[in-house]
Design a protein around this motif. Structure first.
Motif, mmCIF file in Angstrom:
data_model
loop_
_atom_site.group_PDB
_atom_site.id
_atom_site.type_symbol
_atom_site.label_atom_id
_atom_site.label_comp_id
_atom_site.label_asym_id
_atom_site.label_seq_id
_atom_site.Cartn_x
_atom_site.Cartn_y
_atom_site.Cartn_z
ATOM 1 N N GLY A 160 0.795 -1.221 0.000
ATOM 2 C CA GLY A 160 0.000 0.000 0.000
ATOM 3 C C GLY A 160 0.827 1.271 0.000
ATOM 4 O O GLY A 160 2.026 1.266 -0.306
ATOM 5 N N CYS A 161 0.176 2.375 0.349
ATOM 6 C CA CYS A 161 0.768 3.699 0.132
ATOM 7 C C CYS A 161 1.949 4.003 1.046
ATOM 8 O O CYS A 161 2.908 4.650 0.615
ATOM 9 C CB CYS A 161 -0.307 4.770 0.266
ATOM 10 S SG CYS A 161 -1.566 4.609 -1.011
ATOM 11 N N VAL A 162 1.923 3.544 2.307
ATOM 12 C CA VAL A 162 3.079 3.793 3.170
ATOM 13 C C VAL A 162 4.267 2.978 2.647
ATOM 14 O O VAL A 162 5.404 3.459 2.596
ATOM 15 C CB VAL A 162 2.804 3.433 4.649
ATOM 16 C CG1 VAL A 162 4.023 3.755 5.511
ATOM 17 C CG2 VAL A 162 1.584 4.167 5.174
ATOM 18 N N ALA A 163 3.997 1.744 2.236
ATOM 19 C CA ALA A 163 5.060 0.899 1.677
ATOM 20 C C ALA A 163 5.688 1.593 0.471
ATOM 21 O O ALA A 163 6.918 1.615 0.306
ATOM 22 C CB ALA A 163 4.488 -0.452 1.274
ATOM 23 N N GLN A 164 4.830 2.176 -0.378
ATOM 24 C CA GLN A 164 5.331 2.854 -1.575
ATOM 25 C C GLN A 164 6.246 4.017 -1.190
ATOM 26 O O GLN A 164 7.290 4.235 -1.792
ATOM 27 C CB GLN A 164 4.136 3.377 -2.392
ATOM 28 C CG GLN A 164 4.500 3.981 -3.730
ATOM 29 C CD GLN A 164 5.022 2.935 -4.703
ATOM 30 O OE1 GLN A 164 4.472 1.842 -4.784
ATOM 31 N NE2 GLN A 164 6.090 3.246 -5.414
ATOM 32 N N GLN A 165 5.869 4.744 -0.139
ATOM 33 C CA GLN A 165 6.637 5.933 0.240
ATOM 34 C C GLN A 165 7.902 5.605 1.016
ATOM 35 O O GLN A 165 8.944 6.194 0.795
ATOM 36 C CB GLN A 165 5.764 6.858 1.097
ATOM 37 C CG GLN A 165 4.882 7.738 0.253
ATOM 38 C CD GLN A 165 4.090 8.714 1.097
ATOM 39 O OE1 GLN A 165 3.602 8.378 2.170
ATOM 40 N NE2 GLN A 165 3.946 9.924 0.600
ATOM 41 N N VAL A 166 7.788 4.670 1.954
ATOM 42 C CA VAL A 166 8.925 4.425 2.864
ATOM 43 C C VAL A 166 9.852 3.344 2.299
ATOM 44 O O VAL A 166 11.060 3.339 2.561
ATOM 45 C CB VAL A 166 8.417 4.067 4.283
ATOM 46 C CG1 VAL A 166 9.551 3.930 5.270
ATOM 47 C CG2 VAL A 166 7.425 5.115 4.770
ATOM 48 N N GLY A 167 9.302 2.419 1.533
ATOM 49 C CA GLY A 167 10.093 1.412 0.837
ATOM 50 C C GLY A 167 10.918 0.531 1.766
ATOM 51 O O GLY A 167 10.455 0.131 2.837
#
Ligand code: SAM
Ligand code: SF4
Length: 510
Positions: free
Chosen positions: A82-89
């Motif tokens: 999801g979106c946190v995964a996309q941002q924080v990697g």
């Protein structure tokens, strides 16, 4: 991976819910089965949301607690998407050493391989951007079919967002706007109809911007896309599909054709969730929303003229940088004047990398909190008044399952997307695809209570058989929207005709 069981925890919007359905199907196709509860699971996937600060903190708190869950049983695996995964990697992997894999919003298809690696002790993060049309090519989970009760499904029509509103992290987490080929959408909807789905909700961050880049460049035919209103017409013609919804449209792309579609396509539900964010033109400009409050009123009035029973809901933000009491009063005024029957309202939350995060001029937290409470109090009153105004009406409920109260009470949605609870009569059991015609008898702030009407419980085959492609009507006029107006079909047809003249005036505002 046989005999392993998985669970998915989902935060955020419908896109995330739908992504979780896709991940579930990928895992099932790899031989795993869905666990009843997280404590029975061997694999836990968290699908995250980063729209507000709070949602991001939720992930960190969840991951902290999962250390214990993981240590309770050897071989357990934790993944984050999801979106946190996309941002924080991959920084998530360094921060949480019990985390096994991380996947971005464009990398769902890699989940089975990452899980396999994790079971062999390899940790990995995939957060690359995939701009190819193949990224839509994912199986969708229909856990409720064929034996289940629900007959509703999500269908992705576009992804990403090119709008860059100054408060929003979506363009950086979901990437650039990309529209799916229309024939693939039609094929998916037709396949769903064959499986018994009767209601589809079309998904996209700015769903009515579907195809716009191709149309503007004169390349729609080559790209296999078209204007959104045309796509709706195609989907309306698919036999078996009785209700079409879409979320979320953007006011900038809400054109005359889409308004007219609500007057013409019977399967198009009389409910539009149209996020406005603020009622102040000054704040709308600072938000980079690219419309005015007058435009918003124009859309709402146009829809009301062509579809008098339409219910409008919205998203609102309070405490955006620089918002004054006068701006906030404009928001309260818009909520009243547009007659919003419900809304989601949020306190502005600065997101890293967005324009608004650099603006300064912050609204003190206690002021934002006070505004949120006042806004929500006004909305509660409006929602209750709307529900009360519908008491006595007849409507059609697509049943989703047992209500929260349980027993013989079922719960479902009417064409306006309101939650309707109904007590089944003695001897009637809940059935797959159940539709109940009902009279609304009691209003509460969150739902309505209805009484099933005589002869309203009918087998699925009988209900769907009467619909002719494109007509939207069943043999007994039970598709709902016209029924809820409380008027006979002839009256409604007449009122739409009568309205057509004045619609021109309203649409001129756009
Ligand atoms: N694409 C939709 C639109 O244009 O309105 C919105 C999608 S966003 C996932 C859902 C809602 O979250 C928004 O409508 C907005 O009200 C809220 N939201 C987004 N960013 C926010 C922020 N930084 N602070 C508070 N609320 C926010
Ligand atoms: Fe975010 Fe604005 Fe795009 Fe909606 S339109 S997803 S609010 S950037």
């Amino acid at each position: 991976m046989d005999e392993k069981r998985f669970a998915i925890r989902t935060y955020g919007c419908q896109m995330n819910v739908h992504d979780s359905e896709k991940v579930a199907t990928l895992l099932e196709d790899s031989g795993l089965s869905a666990a009843e509860t997280e404590s029975d699971a061997d694999v836990l996937v968290i699908n995250t949301c980063s729209i507000r600060d709070k949602a991001e903190h939720q992930l960190y708190s969840d991951l902290g607690k999962l250390r214990e869950w993981k240590s309770e049983k050897p071989g357990r695996v934790v993944g984050v998407g999801g979106c946190v995964a996309q941002q924080v990697g991959d920084k998530l992997l360094s921060r949480f050493n019990h985390l096994d894999f991380v996947f971005g919003t464009h990398n769902l298809r890699r989940v089975p391989a990452m899980l396999e690696g994790a079971l062999d002790g390899r940790r990995a993060a995939w957060v690359g951007v995939d701009t190819s049309p193949e990224r839509f090519d994912l199986p969708t989970r229909r856990p409720e079919l064929p034996q289940g009760v629900r007959r509703r499904a999500f269908v992705t029509v576009m992804e990403g967002c090119d709008m860059f509103c100054s408060f929003c992290s979506v363009p950086s987490t979901r990437g650039r706007e990309i529209s799916r080929v229309a024939s693939e959408i039609e094929a998916e909807v037709a396949a769903l109809a064959d499986q018994g789905i009767r209601e589809v909700t079309l998904l996209g961050q700015t769903v009515n911007a579907y195809g716009r880049h191709d149309v503007r460049r004169g390349k729609a035919a080559a790209a296999g896309t078209m204007p959104f209103a045309e796509l709706l017409m195609r989907l309306d013609a698919i036999p078996g599909i009785e209700r079409i919804r879409y979320t979320s449209p953007h006011p900038l792309f809400y054109d005359e054709d889409l308004i007219r579609a609500h007057g013409e396509l019977e399967s198009l539900c009389p409910h539009v969730h149209l996020p406005v964010q603020s009622g102040s033109d000054r704040i709308l400009e600072a938000m980079r929303r690219r419309y005015t409050r007058e435009r918003y009123f124009g859309i709402v009035e146009g829809l009301r003229v062509l579809r008098p029973e339409i219910a409008i809901t919205s998203d609102l933000i309070v405490g955006f940088p620089g918002e004054t009491e006068a701006d906030f009063q404009d928001t309260l005024d818009l909520v009243a004047r547009a007659g919003l029957i419900d809304s989601f309202s949020f306190k502005y939350s600065p997101r890293p990398g967005t324009g608004a995060a650099e603006m300064g001029d912050e609204v003190p937290p206690e002021v934002a909190q006070d505004r949120l409470q006042r806004l929500q109090a006004q909305q509660r009153d409006q929602t209750l008044a709307y529900h009360q105004s519908r008491v006595g009406e007849e409507t059609l409920v697509f049943v989703d399952g047992q209500s929260r109260r349980g027993g013989n009470q079922v719960s479902g949605r009417d064409p306006q997307h309101r939650v309707i609870n109904l007590d089944l009569r003695a001897g009637h059991a809940i059935e797959p695809g159940m539709k109940l015609a009902a009279r609304l008898v009691e209003a509460t702030p969150h739902s309505l209570l209805g009484e099933p009407l005589d002869s309203s419980i009918r087998p699925e085959t009988e209900v769907s058989a009467g619909r002719t492609p494109g007509s939207g009507a069943t043999s007994q006029d039970f598709t709902g929207s016209r029924l809820t107006s409380g008027a006979a079909d002839a009256d409604v047809a007449e009122s739409v005709d009568r309205a057509a003249g004045s619609a021109e005036d309203v649409l001129r505002v756009l």
